[in-house]
Design a protein around this motif. Structure first.
Motif, PDB file in Angstrom:
ATOM      1  N   ARG A  32     -16.402  60.481  63.416  1.00  0.00           N
ATOM      2  CA  ARG A  32     -17.001  61.661  64.074  1.00  0.00           C
ATOM      3  C   ARG A  32     -18.499  61.719  63.796  1.00  0.00           C
ATOM      4  NH1 ARG A  32     -12.979  66.333  62.143  1.00  0.00           N
ATOM      5  NH2 ARG A  32     -14.882  67.573  62.497  1.00  0.00           N
ATOM      6  N   LEU A  33     -18.898  61.348  62.581  1.00  0.00           N
ATOM      7  CA  LEU A  33     -20.327  61.331  62.258  1.00  0.00           C
ATOM      8  C   LEU A  33     -21.043  60.220  63.002  1.00  0.00           C
ATOM      9  CD1 LEU A  33     -22.823  62.150  60.621  1.00  0.00           C
ATOM     10  CD2 LEU A  33     -21.987  60.692  58.757  1.00  0.00           C
ATOM     11  N   LYS A  34     -20.447  59.039  63.004  1.00  0.00           N
ATOM     12  CA  LYS A  34     -21.091  57.882  63.613  1.00  0.00           C
ATOM     13  C   LYS A  34     -21.185  58.013  65.137  1.00  0.00           C
ATOM     14  CE  LYS A  34     -20.595  52.850  64.072  1.00  0.00           C
ATOM     15  NZ  LYS A  34     -19.755  51.671  63.748  1.00  0.00           N
ATOM     16  N   ASN A  35     -20.110  58.480  65.760  1.00  0.00           N
ATOM     17  CA  ASN A  35     -20.055  58.503  67.224  1.00  0.00           C
ATOM     18  C   ASN A  35     -20.616  59.784  67.832  1.00  0.00           C
ATOM     19  OD1 ASN A  35     -18.739  56.006  67.092  1.00  0.00           O
ATOM     20  ND2 ASN A  35     -16.719  56.970  66.989  1.00  0.00           N
ATOM     21  N   ASP A  36     -20.417  60.931  67.130  1.00  0.00           N
ATOM     22  CA  ASP A  36     -20.799  62.226  67.706  1.00  0.00           C
ATOM     23  C   ASP A  36     -21.873  62.957  66.903  1.00  0.00           C
ATOM     24  OD1 ASP A  36     -18.745  61.771  69.587  1.00  0.00           O
ATOM     25  OD2 ASP A  36     -17.260  62.621  68.195  1.00  0.00           O
ATOM     26  N   ASN A  37     -22.366  62.308  65.818  1.00  0.00           N
ATOM     27  CA  ASN A  37     -23.346  62.951  64.946  1.00  0.00           C
ATOM     28  C   ASN A  37     -22.849  64.316  64.468  1.00  0.00           C
ATOM     29  OD1 ASN A  37     -25.788  62.959  63.528  1.00  0.00           O
ATOM     30  ND2 ASN A  37     -26.838  64.110  65.134  1.00  0.00           N
ATOM     31  N   ASP A  38     -21.578  64.366  64.099  1.00  0.00           N
ATOM     32  CA  ASP A  38     -20.939  65.605  63.643  1.00  0.00           C
ATOM     33  C   ASP A  38     -21.387  65.905  62.210  1.00  0.00           C
ATOM     34  OD1 ASP A  38     -19.236  67.611  62.755  1.00  0.00           O
ATOM     35  OD2 ASP A  38     -17.544  66.896  63.945  1.00  0.00           O
ATOM     36  N   LEU A  39     -22.268  66.896  62.044  1.00  0.00           N
ATOM     37  CA  LEU A  39     -22.799  67.217  60.725  1.00  0.00           C
ATOM     38  C   LEU A  39     -21.744  67.865  59.829  1.00  0.00           C
ATOM     39  CD1 LEU A  39     -26.380  68.522  61.606  1.00  0.00           C
ATOM     40  CD2 LEU A  39     -25.624  66.217  60.992  1.00  0.00           C
ATOM     41  N   ASP A  40     -20.785  68.554  60.431  1.00  0.00           N
ATOM     42  CA  ASP A  40     -19.700  69.128  59.632  1.00  0.00           C
ATOM     43  C   ASP A  40     -18.870  68.010  58.992  1.00  0.00           C
ATOM     44  OD1 ASP A  40     -17.914  71.393  58.793  1.00  0.00           O
ATOM     45  OD2 ASP A  40     -16.483  70.227  59.984  1.00  0.00           O
ATOM     46  N   ALA A  41     -18.638  66.939  59.740  1.00  0.00           N
ATOM     47  CA  ALA A  41     -17.917  65.785  59.197  1.00  0.00           C
ATOM     48  C   ALA A  41     -18.715  65.151  58.063  1.00  0.00           C
ATOM     49  CB  ALA A  41     -17.651  64.766  60.303  1.00  0.00           C
ATOM     50  N   ALA A  42     -20.033  65.072  58.235  1.00  0.00           N
ATOM     51  CA  ALA A  42     -20.882  64.523  57.177  1.00  0.00           C
ATOM     52  C   ALA A  42     -20.771  65.370  55.912  1.00  0.00           C
ATOM     53  CB  ALA A  42     -22.333  64.458  57.637  1.00  0.00           C
ATOM     54  N   GLY A  43     -20.752  66.704  56.094  1.00  0.00           N
ATOM     55  CA  GLY A  43     -20.620  67.594  54.945  1.00  0.00           C
ATOM     56  C   GLY A  43     -19.312  67.399  54.210  1.00  0.00           C
ATOM     57  N   ARG A  44     -18.233  67.184  54.958  1.00  0.00           N
ATOM     58  CA  ARG A  44     -16.928  66.956  54.327  1.00  0.00           C
ATOM     59  C   ARG A  44     -16.942  65.667  53.503  1.00  0.00           C
ATOM     60  NH1 ARG A  44     -12.626  69.835  56.577  1.00  0.00           N
ATOM     61  NH2 ARG A  44     -13.439  71.788  57.441  1.00  0.00           N
ATOM     62  N   LEU A  45     -17.576  64.627  54.034  1.00  0.00           N
ATOM     63  CA  LEU A  45     -17.654  63.351  53.320  1.00  0.00           C
ATOM     64  C   LEU A  45     -18.479  63.495  52.037  1.00  0.00           C
ATOM     65  CD1 LEU A  45     -18.252  60.963  56.351  1.00  0.00           C
ATOM     66  CD2 LEU A  45     -16.186  61.068  54.952  1.00  0.00           C
ATOM     67  N   ILE A  46     -19.571  64.224  52.129  1.00  0.00           N
ATOM     68  CA  ILE A  46     -20.438  64.409  50.961  1.00  0.00           C
ATOM     69  C   ILE A  46     -19.731  65.227  49.885  1.00  0.00           C
ATOM     70  CG2 ILE A  46     -22.560  65.525  50.144  1.00  0.00           C
ATOM     71  CD1 ILE A  46     -23.806  64.760  52.870  1.00  0.00           C
ATOM     72  N   LEU A  47     -19.146  66.349  50.267  1.00  0.00           N
ATOM     73  CA  LEU A  47     -18.499  67.228  49.292  1.00  0.00           C
ATOM     74  C   LEU A  47     -17.373  66.520  48.544  1.00  0.00           C
ATOM     75  CD1 LEU A  47     -18.325  70.599  51.284  1.00  0.00           C
ATOM     76  CD2 LEU A  47     -19.739  70.091  49.286  1.00  0.00           C
ATOM     77  N   SER A  48     -16.625  65.694  49.249  1.00  0.00           N
ATOM     78  CA  SER A  48     -15.485  65.034  48.616  1.00  0.00           C
ATOM     79  C   SER A  48     -15.902  63.942  47.637  1.00  0.00           C
ATOM     80  CB  SER A  48     -14.556  64.437  49.684  1.00  0.00           C
ATOM     81  OG  SER A  48     -15.199  63.386  50.373  1.00  0.00           O
ATOM     82  N   HIS A  49     -17.195  63.566  47.645  1.00  0.00           N
ATOM     83  CA  HIS A  49     -17.665  62.496  46.759  1.00  0.00           C
ATOM     84  C   HIS A  49     -18.693  62.985  45.734  1.00  0.00           C
ATOM     85  CE1 HIS A  49     -15.794  60.069  49.927  1.00  0.00           C
ATOM     86  NE2 HIS A  49     -15.750  59.087  49.054  1.00  0.00           N
ATOM     87  N   LEU A  50     -18.889  64.291  45.639  1.00  0.00           N
ATOM     88  CA  LEU A  50     -19.839  64.815  44.654  1.00  0.00           C
ATOM     89  C   LEU A  50     -19.398  64.509  43.228  1.00  0.00           C
ATOM     90  CD1 LEU A  50     -20.788  68.293  46.170  1.00  0.00           C
ATOM     91  CD2 LEU A  50     -22.181  66.220  46.109  1.00  0.00           C
ATOM     92  N   ARG A  51     -18.084  64.473  42.998  1.00  0.00           N
ATOM     93  CA  ARG A  51     -17.600  64.169  41.646  1.00  0.00           C
ATOM     94  C   ARG A  51     -17.953  62.732  41.254  1.00  0.00           C
ATOM     95  NH1 ARG A  51     -11.299  64.919  41.705  1.00  0.00           N
ATOM     96  NH2 ARG A  51     -11.873  66.695  43.019  1.00  0.00           N
ATOM     97  N   LEU A  52     -18.064  61.833  42.240  1.00  0.00           N
ATOM     98  CA  LEU A  52     -18.473  60.458  41.956  1.00  0.00           C
ATOM     99  C   LEU A  52     -19.896  60.435  41.408  1.00  0.00           C
ATOM    100  CD1 LEU A  52     -18.065  57.360  42.154  1.00  0.00           C
ATOM    101  CD2 LEU A  52     -18.923  57.511  44.501  1.00  0.00           C
TER     102      LEU A  52
END
Length: 292
Positions: A32-52
């Motif tokens: 969704r981020l790559k094809n539609d530039n969905d910033l909400d999808a980008a936020g979900r990806l970032i939040l799920s990896h903050l613990r990393l």
């Protein structure tokens, strides 16, 4: 953004409570981020990896820099990784993002090299703070006796070494580090017209030099699109072996499967897996050479 230092523990606790994404969810959001530039999808990806980022930041606490700052820089690397991530490469985001997170933290540490130089090890940091405290006490005594000195006397050095349980040479070295002065990058010419020599003469910023930027961009493309195309020339078994042996990184930082584990999976010997791996790497090197 990372909260103030006093709230760092609360931030880490909140980050660790954020849910992880399943492989299917991660791939969906990445598409969704790559094809539609969905910033909400980008936020979900970032939040799920903050613990990393928090986990990786702990590896650099020995440099004496605030963990909050390390996390802040690591988060920048995570955002860059999410922006560049290609879900079709067959690699999880956690594996891809580790490089970008560490790169940003390394850059931050190098920019703060003077702070790092003052006290790098735990023992040096302890000596650094104790030495500062004791030195301030000596200065207070000097003021009482109308004596003004910037450096320590031989007696004070011996006294500090005895009280702190270290060698006097260590006290002298730390005192030298602490009393170091800032140096002008580009000092003004001297009175006799001679050009003064400063670090600016040999400290050049090559990061933004055009040819270096082009080379860096080419390396990035080779590490992403090039490897993806190189993997495409392999059969399914060879590709899986290469990915497990060289591209797989688990959440705990460990690598993928061993030769013996792959041998058991395919019902062949470990030596046969090694032979397949060697042949696959040769094909990939040829494909990468053609891509480059």
């Amino acid at each position: 953004m990372v909260p103030a230092l006093g709230n760092l523990d609360a931030y880490i606790g909140a980050v660790n409570r954020l849910p992880l994404l399943t492989p299917e969810q991660e791939k969906d959001y990445a598409h969704r981020l790559k094809n539609d530039n969905d910033l909400d999808a980008a936020g979900r990806l970032i939040l799920s990896h903050l613990r990393l980022v928090v986990s990786i930041s702990r590896q650099y606490l020995g440099y004496g820099l605030p963990q909050g700052d390390l996390i802040q820089e690591g988060n920048v690397g995570l955002m860059k990784a999410v922006k560049r991530f290609d879900p079709d490469q067959g690699v999880r985001l956690v594996s891809y993002a580790m490089h970008w997170i560490k790169a940003e933290i390394h850059e931050y540490i190098l920019k703060n090299w003077r702070m790092v130089k003052v006290a790098t090890t735990k023992a040096q940091r302890k000596l650094f703070f104790n030495l500062r405290s004791m030195k301030q006490g000596f200065k207070a005594d000097a003021l009482d006796t109308d004596t003004h000195r910037e450096t320590l006397s031989e007696h004070e050095i011996d006294q500090m070494a005895t009280q702190l349980g270290v060698k006097r040479e260590e006290v002298i070295e730390m005192e030298t580090r602490m009393s170091g002065r800032d140096v002008l990058l580009d000092p003004a010419p001297s009175d006799d017209g001679e050009q003064a020599w400063g670090p600016i003469a040999y400290l050049s910023d090559s990061a933004h030099e055009p040819t270096a930027m082009i080379a860096s961009r080419q390396r990035d493309e080779l590490a992403s699109d090039g490897i993806h195309q190189a993997l495409e020339v392999l059969d399914a078994r060879s590709r899986r072996i290469v990915e497990q042996r060289w591209l797989q990184v688990n959440d705990d930082g460990s690598g993928g499967m061993t030769l013996h584990e792959l041998a058991a999976e395919y019902g062949v010997s470990a030596e046969r897996i090694r032979q397949i791996e060697v042949a696959a790497m040769k094909k990939m090197r040829k494909a990468l050479a053609e891509y480059a």
